[in-house]
Design a protein around this motif. Structure first.
Motif, mmCIF file in Angstrom:
data_model
loop_
_atom_site.group_PDB
_atom_site.id
_atom_site.type_symbol
_atom_site.label_atom_id
_atom_site.label_comp_id
_atom_site.label_asym_id
_atom_site.label_seq_id
_atom_site.Cartn_x
_atom_site.Cartn_y
_atom_site.Cartn_z
ATOM 1 N N SER A 42 0.636 -1.136 0.057
ATOM 2 C CA SER A 42 0.089 -0.039 0.097
ATOM 3 C C SER A 42 0.628 1.247 0.025
ATOM 4 O O SER A 42 0.453 2.303 -0.366
ATOM 5 N N TRP A 65 -4.190 0.408 -2.893
ATOM 6 C CA TRP A 65 -5.095 0.924 -1.773
ATOM 7 C C TRP A 65 -4.895 0.377 -0.520
ATOM 8 O O TRP A 65 -4.496 -0.902 -0.446
ATOM 9 N N ILE A 66 -5.083 0.720 0.711
ATOM 10 C CA ILE A 66 -4.513 0.288 1.796
ATOM 11 C C ILE A 66 -5.318 -1.132 2.226
ATOM 12 O O ILE A 66 -4.912 -2.014 2.641
ATOM 13 N N GLY A 87 -3.700 -3.727 0.753
ATOM 14 C CA GLY A 87 -2.416 -4.184 1.786
ATOM 15 C C GLY A 87 -2.805 -5.202 2.773
ATOM 16 O O GLY A 87 -2.137 -6.094 3.050
#
Ligand SMILES: Nc1ncnc2c1ncn2[C@@H]1O[C@H](COP(=O)(O)OP(=O)(O)OP(=O)(O)O)[C@@H](O)[C@H]1O
Ligand SMILES: Nc1ncnc2c1ncn2[C@@H]1O[C@H](COP(=O)(O)OP(=O)(O)OP(=O)(O)O)[C@@H](O)[C@H]1O
Ligand SMILES: [Mg+2]
Ligand SMILES: [Mg+2]
Lengths: 293, 244, 387, 251, 334
Positions: free
Chosen positions: A56, A64-65, A68
């Motif tokens: 991320s 996008w987190i 992650g």
């Protein structure tokens, strides 16, 4: 003591407690069911956070987190399963499995920790928070990420508790830890459940690491301090009870916050240790453990 | 000798611990609905045989078939799913679990789960003590109570065939009689039974046929219908060193 | 065929300080490669051998030292720091090993000052840390009197973690501030190590709202946390953090939150047009390794050059005493300033014409050197939260 | 060598109760064992027999209330190992041994720590005890984990003898034994008894219990429901009802 | 089981001892001698840890703290009180023993893993005290310039570690003999007995609390003396000795060496020290070497679950094949 400070202590205690509950429950899961103390639990946290960071962070893949989080958890589950295969399963039927797995999981910890340092280097890193910004909680400002931890921890704990207590697999997991042969004889797939347990615990570790990775800073030894805390909490809470572990987490979290306020951060950890020893003198079976002889 | 009709066929089975074989190629069979006893001195491989059949320890050589199906490729779990249930000797079960929880858990396989309520009723009726103490942890049970629970757990597994290893260990005389009656009742519904037991009177009151085991081999097969009684068996075995 | 002179590098390659360790080795390698490319020194090619000091435990350090010293070709050892106590200085002296060291100059002085002649080969390129304690008050006064800094009161809150470096500085500052008529509202000590929660301390600070908050804990992670939590509810106070903001990743971690923070450095890179050497070293480092160095990369780079100069002068690396003597006589413009050694303490001489103390303020991801004026690259400004 | 009524009281249990929460596992039990007696205890499963042994020896817990006296002296407040050293030795219902030690070391440990013997004396005592139980051959140097069920029971008794007991508490020694082994066990108990050791025996294997006991006490739900000579006791209706069932008892 | 004084074993040990005595005469390299000295010190700590961990089955995680207390007790008494360094090492041992007696108070009452908590908490407390009392202990910086030993005017400092090698070896040999004697004594037997079965031990008159107290005190003494030697030899006392890396290093020596063995941990200490230092001199293996060591430890345990010790003691992971099975027929038992 004003209402303000009281709420500040409470909030900081709840934050700490939630973090502890997340860390300790994964450790406790493997320990109280399978009787194995997984020294690598802390480094699994670290690994999850680093993988999530790579996916991320702008310096990594910059995705996008959420991606992650997913990849981080998945990777760590994979490592957890591999660990079970390589360093736990060969010792199932060994009388000294507790001591041997202390060693093998310690070795895995060293292996992964140094591996992480090789791959990611020793410089500090920080994960982007899943929840950015700040919120007001009980009259104290905290980061939204911490709020997220406060919310997620109890939900996960209740879910985990219900799973272990009521679900077929959950009960099976508990049975396997207490007597593997008796479990086989009623049709429980012992090795499958070992794997499930490790995977579950690894997932918890990764999630903890990811949540914590944006509140604290990442280093290869990021998981070491949490591991020690979790160890203390799991034992203190009384072995074999998730409820005890969670209760001990919040209790110690709030106690720690209060002690920091009263006697300062310097002596607070020692004071907690002293209290632990004193409590164990009177309750040798841990705080919430049942006396059974 | 064996045919597809048999509940259990064990052919030339070898198994053991570490580097040595306890079972030196043992062969037995249990016919459909038949009740068979295994009798022999301590430490001669009866428990080992049951462990090998239920895959608690590996089968090293030979073959085991349950209802005609070879068990060689199956895991312990799959064997329980087939309905071949082994009640282990002096089983300590799950120390930290409560009685009721243990019984409910024991109906773990899908098939057993569907019969859970019925079997639970039966077990609690058979051993009222277990019903009284449903919330007590296994590790605090008395020796006899634990034995009751072990048998109860076996029954909760929805057995198609039961293998009982010394079920009367530590049971009071009265309970032994009740257990014999219960086993009689269960197996009279054509449930095959393999019974390992040191109390020869108990065995003889239940089985149709029995094997005498010695040093991991069958040394004799006795048909009950031929009318031997326990003194004769004792004689065969221990050459006149009979208990009074 | 050239002869080989090996230079031992003591560095924590594994363990908590591994980032520093990697930088030390990088710095030394950079210099050695350069020197070799230019044909070596006095007929010798240089070579780096590394001794891992791990967690800096005494046995690890000694083992690393013995391994280096056991190699006949190793006739000099350089390091940023090897142990917390610098006890290895005595081992060096026993073997008359030329030893250049950077950090922990207080420990170095404590060991050497009682009998400097016993340590003819050991030299510290970092000056005495006394300036950390004495220079703060005058600098603040100067800022205030010039009107660049508007102080709401004369109160200062101090906090330190329990390590000799931070603690000594805090205690020194406390004394000096009190002597200058300031009120010290708190001077707390925290355990050394990772601190993730500064809120208890900050809560106290908010009550007093001092004009100045000084945190002498030097770990960059802690400092980053400190800033984040301070900015949750900032007070009208100038924030000073010891050392940590100089570490490159501090900026990555805090991003724009760091703008306005003040720190100072002794023996750090003096990166200013007036000292072109610094920019040159930093650039070489960045070109070769792709990241910005902190203190230790340039420090080790300079140490290797100091040794090379001494070797040039003496001509034979095995003449260790003579090399040591030559080192002690060095006078050279290095990345940190003008280096010469004090024969009483074997430390670099501090001062505006020696190694100066440098005050920086971070502004929009840049480090602005605002003191001493002679080297300044910019002006101090009121931090955003005080405006 | 049978005890007579005139023999002095060796062990007295006075109003002993042990509770587990709601459950009263041993309910106000009193009895006396005279010097040289073989005292049998029977009772349905879970009637509190083992618990009674537990509270007498303090292993693993003392009584909730009541007193235990050895030769007239209260011992229930002593620590467990002191009770053992005072002369009350027990065996356990479940397997209990030092499983990594050899048979000899098992016995020797008891001779040293309970019997108070040292050096050559302890070795002699241990060998004697092993001979008493017929384990003195090469099996004595095997780790216990390699012994058979019966050998372990013999060993358990040997280690008790080596501890120089005044009274020996045996908890279901015959469980899981074959008939000939039960016979041997009976002989063994008689041998021990002849050495002047008083014996308290819990047993469900009736031929053994009835053939060696001089006095029989029956518990039910923690309380004493019968006490007297074995012959009388097994005929008592409450005993038949609670314990024996329809079974014919031959003696 | 230990083969009680089997002649082969005795001979092997005699040979090893002779080799050990000859090492400094052959090996002139100071670095190698230094490694031996460090390995000897860790060997004492690991072997003595096994007294409480392996033989007595106490989950003692505070043993490294005993070692650390030895380091500081020796360092402080030699440097600040001017005690003769030889005597200071004994003081190190005694200091550790006193600490062990203190920690035994709660430990003897606790079961199994709860001991981990108390012993671990204890070592953290000690560390905290050491760090906080920096006026005396030097805090995180440590205590430098601890005086060195001297024997009849012999200078231990510039002899290329010749003298210290023999001092360390002598202390190792003496403590090994003492520890072997302990585990083979009646006391050692009672420890193993209690580890196997506490309740049964009580019923055979073994006082659990007292035995545990004794074993903690005794094993701490060895660790403390080793700590004393460590401080005197390195001439520094610093708080890293209480750290997690020391703990895991020595723990791996105990477990890889084999619990319930004195020789096992000693060999493991030597093997691990030389193996890891050997790798350290390979270029580019700084971090990698720990990964190799960790993997090697796992492999050792996979093949020798009972550690090195089992490889030496005829009784390897494979159980002896028993030709005569456990008897139990009526015909045999008479
Ligand atoms: N887990 C084990 N490891 C090694 N050997 C074992 C193990 N279990 C049993 N044995 C050995 O295998 C042999 C056969 O034992 P088994 O338990 O099958 O006998 P058994 O006929 O059931 O006797 P019992 O009446 O005592 O139950 C014995 O010699 C025993 O010591
Ligand atoms: N720790 C405990 N907690 C709760 N109940 C217990 C505990 N220990 C024993 N009990 C209960 O107390 C009762 C008496 O147990 P005890 O073991 O004395 O029976 P027993 O007479 O020896 O039976 P058996 O003949 O089956 O061995 C049993 O019902 C048992 O379940
Ligand atoms: Mg059996
Ligand atoms: Mg009982």
């Amino acid at each position: 003591m004003t209402a303000d400070t009281l709420s500040a202590i409470l909030v900081s205690g709840i934050v700490l407690g939630s973090v502890y509950a997340l860390m300790a429950s994964g450790l406790s899961l493997v320990w109280s069911t399978l009787g194995i103390f997984n020294f690598a639990h802390g480094v699994l946290m670290t690994l999850g956070a680093y993988v999530a960071w790579t996916v991320s962070d702008a310096a990594g893949l910059g995705l996008w987190i959420g991606a992650g989080v997913a990849v981080g958890i998945a990777a760590v589950i994979g490592v957890g399963i591999l660990m079970e295969r390589l360093v736990v399963r060969p010792f199932y039927d060994n009388r000294d499995i507790l001591l041997i797995t202390v060693m093998t999981t310690l070795a895995v910890m060293i292996f992964l920790e140094k591996g992480i340092q090789l791959v990611w280097g020793a410089r500090l890193k920080q994960l982007t928070p899943i929840a950015p910004g700040q919120v007001d909680f009980l009259g104290t400002t905290i980061s939204a990420q911490e709020m997220l931890i406060i919310v997620v921890a109890p939900i996960l704990m209740v879910a985990l508790g219900a799973f272990l207590r009521w679900s077929r697999i959950g009960r099976g997991i508990r049975a396997v830890g207490q007597n593997a042969n008796a479990a086989r004889l009623i049709g429980i797939g012992v090795s499958q459940l070992f794997v499930v347990t490790f995977a579950l615990s690894a997932a918890l570790a990764a999630l903890t690491g990811i949540l914590l990775g944006s509140v604290r800073l990442l280093t290869p030894t990021f998981g070491a301090e949490p591991l020690v805390k979790a160890l203390i909490i799991v034992i203190f809470g009384g072995l074999g009870s998730l409820g005890g572990t969670v209760a001990a987490s919040y209790l110690i979290g709030i106690l720690e916050a209060a002690l920091i306020f009263v006697i300062g951060i310097y002596w607070a950890p020692s004071m907690i240790f002293v209290l632990l020893i004193v409590v164990l003198l009177f309750r040798p079976q841990g705080l919430f453990g049942k006396v059974v002889r | 000798m064996s045919d597809a009709e048999n509940a259990l066929d064990v052919v030339e089975l070898r198994a053991g611990y570490d580097a040595y074989d306890v079972l030196q190629g043992i062969s037995i069979h249990v016919g459909p609905g038949e009740r068979v006893g295994l009798f022999g001195p301590n430490g001669h491989g009866k428990t080992t045989l049951l462990n090998a059949i239920s895959k608690i320890i590996p089968q090293r050589r030979g073959e085991v078939r349950f209802l005609g199906e070879p068990l060689g490729g199956l895991s312990a779990k799959q064997i329980v799913e087939r309905g071949l249930i082994h009640v282990a000797q002096a089983n300590h079960l799950f120390p930290d679990m409560e009685i009721l929880e243990t019984l409910e858990l024991a109906a773990y396989t899908r098939r057993a789960h569907s019969q859970r309520a019925k079997n639970l009723d039966y077990v609690l009726k058979l051993f009222p003590r277990l019903a009284e103490r449903r919330r007590q942890q296994c590790k605090t049970l008395s020796g006899g109570e634990r034995q009751m629970l072990s048998i109860g757990v076996g029954l909760m597994c929805a057995p198609r065939m039961l293998m009982l290893d010394e079920p009367t260990l530590g049971l009071s005389p009265k309970l032994k009689d009740e257990l014999a009656a219960a086993i009689d009742e269960i197996s009279s519904q054509r449930m095959p039974l393999l019974l390992v037991e040191q109390d020869i009177t108990f065995v003889l009151s239940l089985v149709d046929r029995m094997y005498l085991v010695d040093h991991g081999e069958i040394i004799r097969e006795i048909d009950r219908r031929s009318g031997v009684d326990h003194d004769e068996i004792m004689d065969m075995y221990f050459g006149g060193h009979e208990a009074r | 065929q050239d002869k080989v002179a090996k230079i031992g590098v003591l560095a924590p390659l594994t363990g908590g300080a591994a980032a520093d360790g990697a930088e030390m080795v990088n710095g030394a390698r950079l210099a050695v490669d350069e020197i070799n490319a230019a044909g070596g020194v006095a007929g010798y090619k240089l070579e780096v051998v590394v001794g891992d000091t791990q967690d800096q435990a005494a046995d690890s350090v000694t083992s690393a030292f013995e391994r280096l010293a056991g190699d006949r070709d190793v006739n000099a050892i350089v390091t940023g720091y090897a142990s917390g106590s610098n006890f290895e200085i005595e081992l060096m002296a026993e073997q008359e090993m030329p030893y250049l060291i950077s950090a922990n100059s207080a420990q170095t002085r404590d060991i050497i000052a009682p009998s400097p002649d016993d340590f003819p080969t050991v030299w510290s390129i970092t000056p005495s840390y006394d300036a950390y304690e004495t220079e703060m008050v005058p600098v603040i006064d100067e800022l205030a009197s010039s009107g660049k800094l508007k102080l709401p009161n004369k109160k200062v809150a101090l906090i330190s973690s329990d390590n000799p470096y931070s603690k000594t500085i805090m205690e020194g500052l406390k004394k000096n501030f009190e002597a200058a008529g300031w009120t010290v509202t708190s001077s707390d000590l925290l355990p050394f190590g990772e601190i993730s929660d500064w809120r208890a301390f900050l809560a106290g600070v908010r009550q007093d709202a001092p004009a100045l908050i000084i945190n002498t804990d030097y770990l960059p992670g802690n400092a980053a946390k400190f800033m984040t939590q301070f900015l949750e509810e900032p007070t009208d106070s100038l924030v000073f953090i010891q050392y940590a903001p100089s570490v490159p990743e501090f900026l990555d971690l805090t991003k724009d939150q760091a703008t306005g923070v003040v720190y100072n450095l002794l023996g750090g890179v003096l990166n200013t047009p007036k000292n072109p050497r610094a920019a040159e070293v930093v650039k070489k480092y960045e070109d070769k390794y792709g990241n910005q160095p902190g203190t230790y990369g340039p420090a080790l780079y300079e140490q290797v050059y100091l040794y090379a100069d001494a070797l040039e002068k003496v001509g034979d690396p095995t003449k260790r005493l003579e090399i040591g003597e030559a080192l002690g006589a060095s006078e050279k413009q290095i990345a940190a300033g003008m280096l010469k050694f004090d024969p009483e303490t074997h430390l670099a001489v501090q001062g505006n014409d020696g190694i100066p103390i440098q005050f920086y303020q971070i502004w929009d991801g840049e480090r602005v050197l605002f003191y001493p004026g002679s080297y300044a690259t910019g002006e101090f400004q009121m931090p955003p939260w005080m405006q | 060598m049978a005890a007579t009524d005139a023999s002095p009281v060796l062990l007295e249990v006075r109003n002993v109760t042990r509770r587990f929460g709601e459950l009263v596992a041993v309910d106000d039990v009193s009895f006396t064992v005279t010097e040289g007696q073989v005292f049998g205890i029977a009772g349905p499963n879970g009637s509190g027999k083992s618990t009674l042994f537990n509270v007498i020896t303090g292993i693993p817990f003392p009584p909730s209330s009541g007193a235990v006296l050895l030769r007239g002296e209260e011992i229930q407040r002593l620590r467990p190992h002191q009770i053992s050293r005072a002369g009350i030795l027990r065996t356990f219902q479940k397997d209990a041994e030092f499983y990594t030690l050899t048979a000899f070391e098992n016995v020797y440990t008891s001779a040293v720590y309970c019997g108070g013997a040292v050096g050559a004396d302890a070795r002699r005592d241990s060998m004697q005890a092993l001979e008493d139980v017929a384990l003195a051959d090469d099996r004595r140097d095997r780790p216990v984990s390699e012994l058979s069920v019966f050998e372990r029971k013999q060993l358990m008794i040997a280690s008790a003898i080596a501890g120089r007991p005044k009274v020996l508490l045996l908890d279901e020694p015959a469980a899981g034994l074959t008939r000939p082994e039960v016979t041997q066990l009976a002989d063994l108990i008689r041998t021990v008894h002849r050495r002047g050791i008083t014996i308290v025996l819990i047993e469900h294997v009736l031929p053994l219990l009835l053939s060696v006991s001089e006095h029989l006490m029956v518990l039910n739900q923690g309380a004493v429901i019968a006490s007297g000579t074995p012959k009388d006791v097994v005929r008592m209706p409450q005993v038949v009802e609670a314990y024996l069932g329809k079974r014919e008892v031959s003696h | 089981m230990t083969a009680f004084g089997s002649p082969v074993k005795l001979a092997a040990i005699a040979v090893l001892l002779v080799v050990a005595l000859a090492v400094p005469l052959v090996v002139e390299d100071t670095y190698v001698r230094h490694l031996f000295i460090i390995a000897f010190i860790y060997a004492i700590v690991a072997a003595s840890w096994d007294l409480s961990l392996g033989y007595a089955g106490i989950f003692n995680f505070g043993h490294v703290a005993f070692f650390g207390i030895g380091v500081y007790a020796t360092g402080l008494s030699a440097k600040l009180l001017g005690v003769d360094p030889w005597l200071a090492m004994v003081i190190g041992g005694l200091g550790a023993s006193v600490a062990a007696a203190l920690i035994a108070l709660p430990v003897v009452r606790l079961q199994g893993v709860y001991v981990v908590l108390v012993t671990f908490a204890f070592s953290q407390l000690v560390l905290q005290v050491v760090i906080s009392q920096s006026e005396v202990t030097g805090g995180t910086q440590g205590l430098v310039r601890v005086p060195t030993i001297e024997l009849f005017g012999y200078n231990f400092l510039r002899d290329y570690k010749f003298g210290y090698y023999y001092v360390a070896l002598a202390i190792l040999v003496v403590s090994t003999i003492a520890m072997r004697w302990i585990v083979r004594s009646d006391f050692g037997l009672s420890l193993k007995a209690l580890r196997d079965n506490e309740d049964y031990g009580l019923s055979r008159g073994i006082p659990i609390g007292l035995q545990r107290l004794k074993v903690l005190v005794v094993s701490a003494f060895f660790a403390g003396v080793a700590g004393g030697l460590f401080a005197i030899y390195l001439r520094v006392a610093s708080p890293e000795v209480f750290g997690f890396s020391t703990l895991s290093l020595i723990l791996s020596m105990v477990l890889v060496g084999g619990t319930s063995s004195i020789y096992g941990p000693i060999f493991a200490a030597l093997a691990l020290t030389f193996f890891s230092e050997g790798l350290a001199s390979v270029e580019g293996l700084a971090e990698g070497r720990y990964m190799i060591i960790a993997a090697a430890m796992i492999v050792v345990l996979l093949f020798l679950p009972k550690g090195f010790a089992s490889a030496f003691s005829g009784r390897s992971g494979l159980r002896r094949v028993r030709l005569r099975r456990a008897s139990g027929t009526g015909a045999e038992v008479r």
